[in-house]
Design a protein around this motif. Sequence first.
Motif: not given
Length: 299
Positions: A175-204
Amino acid sequence: MIKKVLVTLLTGVAIGSFGLVTAQAATQHVVSQKNVTTFGKVTGNTRGKTYAFKTTDGQLTMTANHKLASFPKTAWAISKSALIQKANGKQYRYYYVTSISKGKKSYSGWVWHKYLKTPSAVNLNAPYISQNAVKAWMGCESASLLEGLHYKGALKSTGLVAFMKRLPRSKNNNPNNGFAGSPYKVTSGVFQSIFPKPLAKWGNQYEPVKNMSGASLSKLRSQLRLHNPVVVYVTLHFAKAQYGHYFWGTGINNSHVMLLDGYKKGYYHVADPNQGKYWVSASKLARSYNYKHFAVAVQ
């Protein structure tokens, strides 16, 4: 008679070490001036004015340009600070301020700092976007960011589904690099998130967005006073953190993300993509936010 004339001649002069020196009238001048990290306050006393500064040969001229009576309860962004010594020998602190108005003309000038105050309450009333309405069970980061962008007037015709098609993905589920997994379903063993640094880069790509990670809640309140809603990483229902260990580090398994858009004594206001818009106690939000201090301001 000669003595009386001599006294008259000496009136208004001072005796220096090398003779008589004409006394100088006290001047008004800038003692010091600096840029400051921008923060927000509001009009506190409408009796004052804002001024334009002009310095000629060290002498400061202050020309009134706006009456604060025309700006009751107006929010101001403060970007500079100056210490002014006036002709009476006393020093006064002035701030350079710019009015904050969505879609309206802004006004600026120097104002005596005591004419401004820190507002006791702010509510930006940011729009609400439901992640559940489109079954984006893991899409709280995208929904919160889009709420902030819509508040700023960006992508107002873009819905959450279309917005998430542009969501930057992490190829290795970090999640430090971008969104991990899918926003539409739970993926086992994956921390499904996008952390602030890539989120801010996207929003910019759409609006100025700043990674505020590490900031205290007082700094986030200052962003709200600047009319900048803040995406905050908390825990689901503000519960105690439940930690999990992953190849990239430690994550909070019950993590949740929402938009912070207001505060008042003892409470914060949020636009929560999972549950709607509401006030939450300051103690609950503080405990939940302080686990990570992850935040992104939409400016």
